[in-house]
Enzyme design. Structure first.
Site, mmCIF file in Angstrom:
data_model
loop_
_atom_site.group_PDB
_atom_site.id
_atom_site.type_symbol
_atom_site.label_atom_id
_atom_site.label_comp_id
_atom_site.label_asym_id
_atom_site.label_seq_id
_atom_site.Cartn_x
_atom_site.Cartn_y
_atom_site.Cartn_z
ATOM 1 N N CYS A 63 -3.288 1.368 6.624
ATOM 2 C CA CYS A 63 -3.754 0.514 7.867
ATOM 3 C C CYS A 63 -4.400 1.302 8.809
ATOM 4 O O CYS A 63 -5.005 0.833 9.758
ATOM 5 C CB CYS A 63 -2.527 0.270 8.544
ATOM 6 S SG CYS A 63 -1.126 1.380 8.412
ATOM 7 N N GLU A 65 4.209 -4.626 12.507
ATOM 8 C CA GLU A 65 3.337 -3.337 12.181
ATOM 9 C C GLU A 65 2.195 -4.121 11.525
ATOM 10 O O GLU A 65 2.281 -4.319 10.195
ATOM 11 C CB GLU A 65 3.851 -2.406 11.358
ATOM 12 C CG GLU A 65 4.876 -1.169 12.122
ATOM 13 C CD GLU A 65 4.334 -0.807 13.494
ATOM 14 O OE1 GLU A 65 2.973 -0.394 13.472
ATOM 15 O OE2 GLU A 65 5.029 0.105 14.006
ATOM 16 N N ASN A 68 0.850 -1.428 -0.008
ATOM 17 C CA ASN A 68 -0.012 -0.050 0.139
ATOM 18 C C ASN A 68 0.816 1.312 0.002
ATOM 19 O O ASN A 68 0.373 2.256 -0.483
ATOM 20 C CB ASN A 68 -0.986 0.092 1.101
ATOM 21 C CG ASN A 68 -0.371 -0.017 2.458
ATOM 22 O OD1 ASN A 68 0.836 -0.433 2.730
ATOM 23 N ND2 ASN A 68 -0.904 0.708 3.541
HETATM 24 P P1 NAD Z 1 0.624 -9.356 3.501
HETATM 25 O O1 NAD Z 1 0.680 -9.622 5.019
HETATM 26 O O2 NAD Z 1 -0.034 -10.379 2.746
HETATM 27 O O3 NAD Z 1 2.166 -9.180 2.862
HETATM 28 C C1 NAD Z 1 3.199 -8.494 3.491
HETATM 29 C C2 NAD Z 1 4.488 -8.919 2.819
HETATM 30 O O4 NAD Z 1 4.847 -10.152 3.739
HETATM 31 C C3 NAD Z 1 4.737 -9.190 1.372
HETATM 32 O O5 NAD Z 1 5.971 -8.673 1.274
HETATM 33 C C4 NAD Z 1 4.422 -10.683 1.622
HETATM 34 O O6 NAD Z 1 5.152 -11.151 0.261
HETATM 35 C C5 NAD Z 1 5.474 -11.304 2.623
HETATM 36 N N1 NAD Z 1 4.825 -12.405 3.331
HETATM 37 C C6 NAD Z 1 3.775 -13.186 3.137
HETATM 38 N N2 NAD Z 1 3.614 -14.154 3.835
HETATM 39 C C7 NAD Z 1 4.918 -14.256 4.263
HETATM 40 C C8 NAD Z 1 5.658 -15.375 5.024
HETATM 41 N N3 NAD Z 1 4.884 -16.564 5.498
HETATM 42 N N4 NAD Z 1 6.672 -14.825 5.502
HETATM 43 C C9 NAD Z 1 7.230 -14.030 5.137
HETATM 44 N N5 NAD Z 1 6.779 -13.045 4.442
HETATM 45 C C10 NAD Z 1 5.603 -13.282 4.014
HETATM 46 O O7 NAD Z 1 -0.090 -7.946 3.441
HETATM 47 P P2 NAD Z 1 -0.172 -7.029 2.293
HETATM 48 O O8 NAD Z 1 -1.444 -7.599 1.716
HETATM 49 O O9 NAD Z 1 0.833 -6.819 1.724
HETATM 50 O O10 NAD Z 1 -0.333 -5.596 3.040
HETATM 51 C C11 NAD Z 1 -1.731 -5.193 3.756
HETATM 52 C C12 NAD Z 1 -1.821 -5.352 5.293
HETATM 53 O O11 NAD Z 1 -0.650 -4.637 5.845
HETATM 54 C C13 NAD Z 1 -3.150 -4.795 5.621
HETATM 55 O O12 NAD Z 1 -3.496 -5.604 6.723
HETATM 56 C C14 NAD Z 1 -2.815 -3.488 6.432
HETATM 57 O O13 NAD Z 1 -3.485 -2.795 7.707
HETATM 58 C C15 NAD Z 1 -1.119 -3.849 6.821
HETATM 59 N N6 NAD Z 1 -0.449 -2.697 7.243
HETATM 60 C C16 NAD Z 1 -0.090 -2.197 8.397
HETATM 61 C C17 NAD Z 1 0.835 -1.281 8.549
HETATM 62 C C18 NAD Z 1 1.311 -0.677 9.899
HETATM 63 O O14 NAD Z 1 2.069 0.174 9.977
HETATM 64 N N7 NAD Z 1 0.755 -1.071 10.687
HETATM 65 C C19 NAD Z 1 1.203 -0.592 7.528
HETATM 66 C C20 NAD Z 1 0.639 -0.755 5.875
HETATM 67 C C21 NAD Z 1 0.057 -1.922 5.981
#
Ligand code: NAD
Length: 500
Positions: free
Chosen positions: A277, A243, A147
């Protein structure tokens, strides 16, 4: 465009990146395997050993050159961010580039002070003294979402680097081209090239990074993945910062300025197509102003200009990922089937992943749309009898990242804010605190562990080590051998005298 098509695997092990607004192919990246990831960590480790010997001020000086290169290429960078993520160029500039350049500026100035050793005066052991000094953790694995494909991975990378670490970044498979562009600009800036590595791939590449001998894991993404990463780090006893997801409530008090609140909520709910988020995800409005606020929000929403994210004068660009659009559609359908009123938007527009800013009124707390993360341009509104009901509903969630309070009474706003179970609460505005790097960005409950930004966030990227030394060297200490009755009696007297 199908969900998997957008991040489809092309030829063996290649991920194709597309512009979500048009479907245009932007490039393809390799899906890296575990040995390649481990090799990247090892390369970064060699460079980190040298980097760690440089003073914080010298590191800051080098990172300022990286900032200068980012600024020089800002137009190109903003275009690529807009093309790969679907956000408007204005959002790419303000939310991604400006925040990151400001973060670099802030930590380059602040880090020498924050990472300086500091003493602890000892209240009982007066002949001894202690100090804390900060040692880089080593290699930080940064795993990031789609995002904010630039601000999140590069902001986290810069903080880790200034603290003296090397970084291996695994960007989201949905937006890898932005990370690769950032790496190219990093290399151009004269920073040590091996110190910062980018490994591309999906979840399995991220999992390989956690397993590749890193010293700290910095993860931003969903709660579901965060749980897996937390478990993997626990297994390897690697510290991590998580996060995770949010479901930010907004409480609107009866005394809130209705015009300003409506504009704030429309921005807080729809900026970046609601894919933040900390987006406003559920609004609890005092019954005294509910009808008026709903009408104002609908009117403000109707003014938003939708269209090609790369064109001028567009407020609402495209969503980023087909899979997320499908979640948004399901949440809206579920809410409408359960009795919510669809007052604005509710459907796709254009050829790509454009989705109309959507307002739902008459929502109830048992609806999925008020409970589960939406992560899209949907603003669900619910009428509440009073602020007590709003606080109870705001806290009735497994998530606790951000929350908002709208009121004309600052003291009351602070009283309500302190009762909300969230890592951050903003009064009378939304989102913008991400752009204040001096403040902690942090979630509680299932929204995360640890924090980024702030002095504490920077120190977390180091081991804090404690040294204790003798200020006054005595021939022998009271507590050494041999133990004696006299020692016992003296200590017992002291106990009664000191702690009575
Ligand atoms: P996601 O968890 O699907 O993926 C995030 C990252 O993790 C990607 O690079 C993905 O390839 C990697 N990943 C997936 N499975 C993994 C595993 N088993 N081991 C290691 N890495 C793995 O999230 P997304 O769809 O990319 O992002 C959206 C989510 O992120 C929403 O829930 C949003 O709220 C959250 N978010 C949180 C913050 C915050 O600061 N709290 C900021 C931005 C987004």
């Amino acid at each position: 465009m199908g969900a998997l098509e957008q991040v489809e695997t092309g030829k063996q092990g290649l991920i194709i990146s597309r512009n979500p607004a048009t479907g245009e192919v932007l490039g393809e990246v390799r899906e890296m395997d575990a040995p390649e990831v481990r090799a990247a960590v090892e390369r970064a480790r060699g460079a980190q050993k040298v980097w760690a010997t440089r003073s914080v001020k010298e590191r800051a000086c080098s990172l300022r050159r990286f900032r200068a290169v980012l600024v020089k290429h800002s137009e190109e960078l903003c275009s690529l961010i807009a093309k790969e993520s679907g956000k408007t160029r204005a959002e790419a500039l303000t939310m991604e580039l400006v925040t990151t350049c400001d973060l670099i500026t802030y930590f380059c100035k602040r880090a020498p002070e924050v990472l300086k050793p500091h003493s602890i005066s000892l209240h009982l052991l007066k002949n001894r003294s202690s100090y804390i000094h900060y040692v880089p953790r080593g290699i930080v694995g940064v795993i990031s979402p789609w995002n904010f494909p630039f601000a999140i991975p590069i902001g986290e990378t810069v903080m880790a680097l200034i603290a003296g670490n090397g970084v291996v970044l695994k960007p989201s498979e949905v937006t890898p081209m932005v990370a690769l562009k950032a790496k190219q600009l990093y290399d151009e800036s004269g920073m040590p090239p091996e110190l910062f590595q980018v490994v591309t791939g999906r979840g399995s590449t991220g999992a390989a990074l956690v397993d590749a001998g890193i010293d700290y894991c910095n993860f931003t993404g969903s709660t579901a993945t965060g749980r897996k990463i937390g478990a993997a780090c626990g297994e390897r006893l690697i510290p991590c910062m998580l996060e995770l997801g949010g479901k930010a409530p907004a409480i609107v008090c009866a005394d809130a300025d209705v015009d300003r609140t409506a504009r704030a909520l429309v921005w807080g709910g729809f900026a970046n197509q609601g894919q933040v988020c900390a987006s406003v995800e559920r609004v609890y409005v005092h019954s005294a102003i509910y009808d008026e606020l709903c009408e104002k929000i609908i009117a403000e929403t109707s003014k938003l200009r939708q269209g090609d994210p790369c064109s001028d004068g567009v407020d609402a660009g495209s969503m980023t990922w087909e899979h997320q659009v499908e979640i948004v559609e399901a949440r809206i359908k579920n809410a409408v089937d359960a009795g919510a009123q669809l007052r604005s938007g509710g459907k796709r527009y254009g050829q790509g992943l454009g989705f109309e800013p959507t307002v739902l009124t008459d929502c109830r707390s048992d609806m999925e749309v008020m409970k589960k993360e939406i992560f899209g341009p949907v603003l669900p509104l619910m009428k509440v009898a009073d602020e007590e009901e709003a606080i109870a509903l705001a806290n009735d969630s497994n998530l606790g990242l951000m929350a908002y309070v709208f009121t004309d009474d600052r003291k009351k706003g602070q009283r309500i804010a302190e009762r909300i179970e969230a890592g951050m609460v903003m009064i009378n505005d939304c989102l913008i605190v991400y752009g204040a790097p001096e403040t902690p960005w942090q979630g509680i409950k299932q929204s995360g562990i640890g924090r980024t930004h702030s002095d504490d966030g920077l120190r977390d990227l180091c081991q804090s080590r404690h040294v204790n030394y003798d200020r006054i060297a005595l021939k022998r200490e009271l507590w050494w051998y041999p133990y004696s009755d006299a020692l016992y009696r003296q200590t017992s007297t002291l106990l009664k005298w000191i702690f009575r």
